[in-house]
Design a protein around this motif. Structure first.
Motif, short mmCIF file in Angstrom:
data_model
loop_
_atom_site.label_atom_id
_atom_site.label_comp_id
_atom_site.label_asym_id
_atom_site.label_seq_id
_atom_site.Cartn_x
_atom_site.Cartn_y
_atom_site.Cartn_z
N ILE A 61 0.82 -1.20 0.00
CA ILE A 61 0.00 0.00 0.00
C ILE A 61 0.86 1.26 0.00
O ILE A 61 0.59 2.21 -0.72
N ARG A 62 1.88 1.27 0.85
CA ARG A 62 2.68 2.48 1.01
C ARG A 62 4.11 2.10 1.38
O ARG A 62 4.33 1.12 2.08
N SER A 63 5.07 2.90 0.92
CA SER A 63 6.47 2.72 1.29
C SER A 63 6.89 3.86 2.22
O SER A 63 6.39 4.98 2.10
N TYR A 64 7.83 3.55 3.11
CA TYR A 64 8.37 4.56 4.01
C TYR A 64 9.86 4.69 3.79
O TYR A 64 10.55 3.69 3.53
N GLU A 65 10.36 5.89 3.91
CA GLU A 65 11.78 6.18 3.74
C GLU A 65 12.55 5.64 4.94
O GLU A 65 12.15 5.85 6.09
N LEU A 66 13.64 4.95 4.66
CA LEU A 66 14.50 4.47 5.75
C LEU A 66 15.44 5.60 6.18
O LEU A 66 15.82 6.44 5.37
N PRO A 67 15.87 5.59 7.46
CA PRO A 67 16.82 6.61 7.92
C PRO A 67 18.15 6.51 7.16
O PRO A 67 18.47 5.46 6.59
N PRO A 68 18.94 7.59 7.16
CA PRO A 68 20.21 7.60 6.41
C PRO A 68 21.14 6.43 6.73
O PRO A 68 21.79 5.90 5.83
N ASN A 69 21.20 6.00 7.98
CA ASN A 69 22.11 4.91 8.34
C ASN A 69 21.61 3.53 7.90
O ASN A 69 22.30 2.53 8.11
N TYR A 70 20.44 3.45 7.25
CA TYR A 70 19.93 2.19 6.71
C TYR A 70 19.82 2.21 5.18
O TYR A 70 19.34 1.27 4.60
N GLN A 71 20.30 3.28 4.55
CA GLN A 71 20.19 3.41 3.10
C GLN A 71 20.98 2.34 2.35
O GLN A 71 20.63 1.97 1.24
N ASP A 72 22.04 1.80 2.97
CA ASP A 72 22.86 0.77 2.30
C ASP A 72 22.13 -0.57 2.18
O ASP A 72 22.60 -1.48 1.51
N LEU A 73 20.97 -0.70 2.83
CA LEU A 73 20.19 -1.94 2.74
C LEU A 73 19.24 -1.94 1.53
O LEU A 73 18.60 -2.93 1.24
N ILE A 74 19.19 -0.81 0.84
CA ILE A 74 18.25 -0.67 -0.29
C ILE A 74 18.93 -1.15 -1.58
O ILE A 74 19.97 -0.64 -1.98
N LYS A 75 18.32 -2.14 -2.24
CA LYS A 75 18.76 -2.61 -3.56
C LYS A 75 18.18 -1.71 -4.64
O LYS A 75 18.85 -1.31 -5.58
N LYS A 76 16.88 -1.47 -4.49
CA LYS A 76 16.10 -0.72 -5.49
C LYS A 76 15.02 0.03 -4.73
O LYS A 76 14.46 -0.48 -3.75
N LYS A 77 14.72 1.24 -5.18
CA LYS A 77 13.71 2.07 -4.50
C LYS A 77 12.35 1.36 -4.47
O LYS A 77 11.90 0.82 -5.49
N LEU A 78 11.74 1.37 -3.30
CA LEU A 78 10.40 0.78 -3.15
C LEU A 78 9.37 1.62 -3.89
O LEU A 78 9.49 2.84 -3.94
N PRO A 79 8.37 0.97 -4.46
CA PRO A 79 7.32 1.74 -5.18
C PRO A 79 6.48 2.57 -4.23
O PRO A 79 6.40 2.37 -3.08
#
Length: 157
Positions: free
Chosen positions: A139-157
């Motif tokens: 339904i919805r995506s939430y932005e992760l904090p800066p110190n968790y950005q390295d866990l992102i492979k591809k931006k969530l829809p």
């Protein structure tokens, strides 16, 4: 007699309370129609049964969350059983058997409860199919904090 009825109707129309249509302009009708999910009373038998039920379904829920988020994250978000909300539960086949469909809401998270999304899952539970995930809705995506950005492979829809 006829005069009395006419006078009564005229008086009734004169003293009619005017309606204020502008008072309702700011109300979002879609929100007004949303039914809040039922939350059983704390420490009730009903809450106990619901918690047992969600705990039994949690491996199926977690597997579906893992499957969806593996495309977007290097690590799988966690689903907490206390954060699963039953939006709808219905008995199928008009009380002729033990065949059920549930729609649940969950907020998978990473780390110390950094929500990554809001998801709905529709689950069917019956003696013949056991547990089957019928539908997964992100339904919805939430932005992760800066110190968790390295866990992102591809931006969530």
């Amino acid at each position: 007699m006829r005069k009395k009825i006419i006078i009564f109707l005229i008086l009734l129309l004169m003293f009619q309370i005017p309606t204020n249509h502008h008072a309702y302009e700011d109300i979002d009708i879609t929100k007004a129609l949303v039914v809040e999910p039922y939350i059983p009373p704390e420490k009730s038998r009903e809450e106990l049964y619901q918690d047992i039920f969600i705990t039994l379904l949690l491996p199926y829920i977690q597997a579906e969350v893992d499957k969806y988020y593996e495309e977007y994250l290097f690590t799988s978000p966690t689903v907490a059983p206390y954060d699963v909300i039953i939006l709808d539960a219905e008995r199928l086949n008009e009380y002729r058997g033990f065949d059920f469909r549930l729609k649940i809401e969950l907020h998978p998270y990473i780390g110390p409860h950094n929500d990554v999304g809001l998801d709905y899952i529709t689950i069917r539970v019956s003696p013949t199919v056991n547990v089957k995930i019928e539908k997964f809705e992100h339904i919805r995506s939430y932005e992760l904090p800066p110190n968790y950005q390295d866990l992102i492979k591809k931006k969530l829809p």
